[in-house]
Design a protein around this motif. Structure first.
Motif, short mmCIF file in Angstrom:
data_model
loop_
_atom_site.label_atom_id
_atom_site.label_comp_id
_atom_site.label_asym_id
_atom_site.label_seq_id
_atom_site.Cartn_x
_atom_site.Cartn_y
_atom_site.Cartn_z
N ARG A 146 9.76 8.10 6.63
CA ARG A 146 9.04 9.56 6.42
C ARG A 146 7.51 8.73 4.90
NH1 ARG A 146 6.91 13.11 3.00
NH2 ARG A 146 9.79 12.98 2.16
N GLU A 147 8.22 8.57 4.50
CA GLU A 147 7.59 8.03 2.87
C GLU A 147 6.70 7.04 3.50
OE1 GLU A 147 10.30 7.25 -0.52
OE2 GLU A 147 11.01 9.24 -0.45
N ILE A 148 7.66 6.11 3.95
CA ILE A 148 6.85 4.23 4.91
C ILE A 148 5.37 4.91 5.27
CG2 ILE A 148 6.40 2.49 6.27
CD1 ILE A 148 9.85 2.44 5.65
N LEU A 149 5.88 6.00 6.12
CA LEU A 149 4.54 6.05 7.82
C LEU A 149 3.68 7.04 6.60
CD1 LEU A 149 7.17 7.42 10.39
CD2 LEU A 149 4.68 5.64 10.41
N GLU A 150 3.89 7.65 5.47
CA GLU A 150 2.82 8.74 5.12
C GLU A 150 2.23 7.49 3.83
OE1 GLU A 150 4.62 10.96 2.57
OE2 GLU A 150 4.78 13.01 4.13
N ASN A 151 2.93 6.30 3.49
CA ASN A 151 1.83 4.91 2.75
C ASN A 151 1.18 4.86 3.38
OD1 ASN A 151 2.70 5.92 0.33
ND2 ASN A 151 4.68 4.35 0.48
N CYS A 152 1.43 4.22 4.80
CA CYS A 152 0.33 3.53 5.82
C CYS A 152 -1.02 4.57 5.77
CB CYS A 152 1.17 2.90 7.09
SG CYS A 152 2.38 2.05 6.43
N ASN A 153 -1.14 6.33 6.48
CA ASN A 153 -2.15 7.15 6.88
C ASN A 153 -3.07 6.74 5.77
OD1 ASN A 153 -2.99 9.07 7.77
ND2 ASN A 153 -1.57 10.85 7.39
N PRO A 154 -4.30 6.83 6.39
CA PRO A 154 -5.47 5.82 6.23
C PRO A 154 -6.01 7.26 5.23
CG PRO A 154 -5.60 5.57 8.39
CD PRO A 154 -4.70 6.07 7.83
N GLN A 155 -6.32 8.86 5.87
CA GLN A 155 -6.13 9.60 4.98
C GLN A 155 -5.46 9.70 3.59
OE1 GLN A 155 -8.91 11.88 6.25
NE2 GLN A 155 -9.11 12.93 3.39
N SER A 156 -4.64 9.34 3.06
CA SER A 156 -3.52 9.11 2.34
C SER A 156 -4.69 8.40 0.77
CB SER A 156 -2.40 8.69 2.13
OG SER A 156 -1.04 9.17 2.67
N ILE A 157 -4.63 6.72 1.47
CA ILE A 157 -5.81 5.74 0.67
C ILE A 157 -7.12 6.39 0.31
CG2 ILE A 157 -6.91 3.98 1.14
CD1 ILE A 157 -4.51 2.84 3.45
N PHE A 158 -7.87 7.43 1.49
CA PHE A 158 -8.76 8.12 1.33
C PHE A 158 -8.71 8.78 -0.24
CE2 PHE A 158 -10.57 7.31 5.93
CZ PHE A 158 -11.32 6.02 5.26
N GLU A 159 -7.65 9.83 -0.54
CA GLU A 159 -7.63 10.55 -1.28
C GLU A 159 -7.43 9.87 -2.30
OE1 GLU A 159 -7.15 13.40 -1.41
OE2 GLU A 159 -7.40 14.00 1.17
N ARG A 160 -6.73 8.73 -3.11
CA ARG A 160 -6.85 7.86 -3.72
C ARG A 160 -7.94 7.58 -4.41
NH1 ARG A 160 -1.64 6.19 -1.78
NH2 ARG A 160 -3.14 3.50 -1.23
N GLY A 161 -9.40 7.76 -3.84
CA GLY A 161 -10.86 7.77 -4.08
C GLY A 161 -11.25 6.38 -3.26
N TYR A 162 -10.53 6.01 -2.66
CA TYR A 162 -11.32 4.30 -1.24
C TYR A 162 -12.45 5.12 -0.54
CZ TYR A 162 -7.97 1.76 -3.67
OH TYR A 162 -7.49 0.66 -4.35
N SER A 163 -13.25 4.22 0.06
CA SER A 163 -14.04 5.03 1.53
C SER A 163 -13.95 3.64 2.07
CB SER A 163 -15.07 5.09 0.36
OG SER A 163 -15.75 6.50 0.00
#
Length: 401
Positions: A348-365
């Motif tokens: 589950r952790e691996i899947l969440e880390n691979c979710n693009p929305q999680s990347i956007f939440e860290r300030g990326y666009s």
């Protein structure tokens, strides 16, 4: 001739003088004789010397072969054997007899025959007819024994006498055949094939009594050897006496030195079998008695007073085994479930880390052109190009300057 005789007033000779004259004449004139004849009245001595006569159709001569010369023989002399002997004439003066002292001796007329048999032996051996792997075990207790031999020969009489002595319950079937001469081999082959075709017996004895090499030749004929090798019924070859042999000996499942020995091999001794049965019966009775006694002693220990205790002890051991097995299974299942949960959580952790929305939440666009193509290289944009910027929330439209 007159000079050989001593001068006497009455011109007479003594017996000794005459015998000595004859002895000198014969021994000096016949020093190296090569003589062919048939052995007769063969009498070996305990000292190793051989005494016999050599004869032909019309005459005979006494002969002796002393132990030193006899030790070099390659065959066993016997009455009726044709030989070629080399020796010298000797006169025994006290008896007035003359004899041939033989220095060397060999069978006469057998050289070509032996060479022919050896060639045939090599040929048949190369075909595998003599291989030990082909040979079968003789039946322990045959019901019927077939005998391929001359119905009037001594071999059959010997076999019947031994059968009568050893086991009269074994049936004998005589398959009459010639055993000597040019027509013997086809009759031997025919009898072997008849026995197999009609399954007449459990084992076959094929053979005859002793004789010269020429007499035994039918049992070395190729047709006889092949018939024996092809026989589905086990075959015992019994040709001649112990020193005799034929090619049938090599093809047969068993070779007997004489027909009498073949009967001893094939026909089990009834008395011995009955004794063995009695011994087995005694042993079996003893085993049953001992086993019964042991069971009775065992049963006495199972009285009503301690049966309940015994059953409880058995139940307790089984219950303890069941409890241990249950605890072990439960522990294994719990550990397996924990392991599967850890695996699921990690996935589950691996899947969440691979979710693009999680990347956007860290300030990326993510930047795209008007057609939605992702822009990965700024140098590919030109001034005035319209772009879209997607942060974690919402969307921004912009113009490149």
């Amino acid at each position: 001739m007159e000079a050989m005789f001593p001068e006497r007033k009455d011109n007479s000779l003594t017996v000794t003088q005459l015998t000595n004259l004859i002895k000198n004449m014969l021994e000096n004139s016949f020093q190296n004789i090569l003589l062919k004849g048939e052995i007769s009245n063969f009498k070996p001595s305990s000292a190793g010397h051989l005494y016999f006569s050599l004869k032909d159709a019309d005459a005979q001569i006494s002969a002796v072969m002393f132990r030193g010369s006899a030790s070099n023989l390659t065959f066993q002399p016997k009455d009726g054997t044709m030989v070629q002997a080399r020796g010298k004439i000797s006169v025994y003066a006290p008896r007035g007899n003359y004899q041939l002292i033989i220095i060397s001796m060999e069978k006469a007329g057998t050289g070509n025959i032996m060479e022919m048999i050896e060639q045939r032996k090599r040929k048949l051996a190369a075909e595998g007819l003599f291989d030990s792997a082909r040979k079968r075990t003789l039946p322990y207790f045959p019901k019927t024994v077939g005998i391929v031999t001359s119905p009037g020969g001594a071999a059959l009489r010997d076999i019947l006498n031994i059968r009568k002595r050893r086991n009269d319950k074994v049936e004998i079937i005589v398959l009459p055949s010639l055993v000597q001469g040019d027509t013997a081999a086809p009759t031997i082959v025919n009898m072997i094939q008849i026995a197999n075709r009609h399954k007449l017996c459990d084992v076959l004895i094929v053979g005859r009594g002793g004789g010269s090499l020429e007499d035994l030749l039918p049992f070395s004929e190729e047709s006889v050897v092949r018939a024996i090798a092809a026989s589905e019924i086990p075959v015992v070859s019994a040709v001649g006496h112990e020193i005799d042999w034929a090619l049938s000996d090599f093809a047969a499942d068993c070779r007997a030195p004489t027909p009498s020995a073949a009967a001893e091999i094939v026909i089990p001794e009834k008395t011995a079998i009955l004794n063995e049965i009695d011994a087995c019966k005694t042993n079996l009775y003893g085993e049953i008695t001992e086993r019964t006694r042991s069971l009775r002693l065992l049963l006495k220990s199972f009285d009503p007073e301690n049966m309940h205790t015994r059953l409880l002890n058995i139940e307790q051991r089984l219950s303890e085994r069941f409890d241990r097995a249950f605890d072990s299974l439960k522990s294994s299942m719990e550990e397996l479930i924990k392991d599967r949960r850890r695996t699921i959580e990690h996935s589950r952790e691996i899947l969440e880390n691979c979710n693009p929305q999680s990347i956007f939440e860290r300030g990326y666009s993510m930047v795209t052109d008007r057609d939605g193509n992702i822009i990965r290289d700024a140098h590919k944009l030109n001034s005035g190009d319209q772009i879209k910027i997607r942060p974690a929330k919402g969307e921004i439209e912009a113009t490149v300057n």
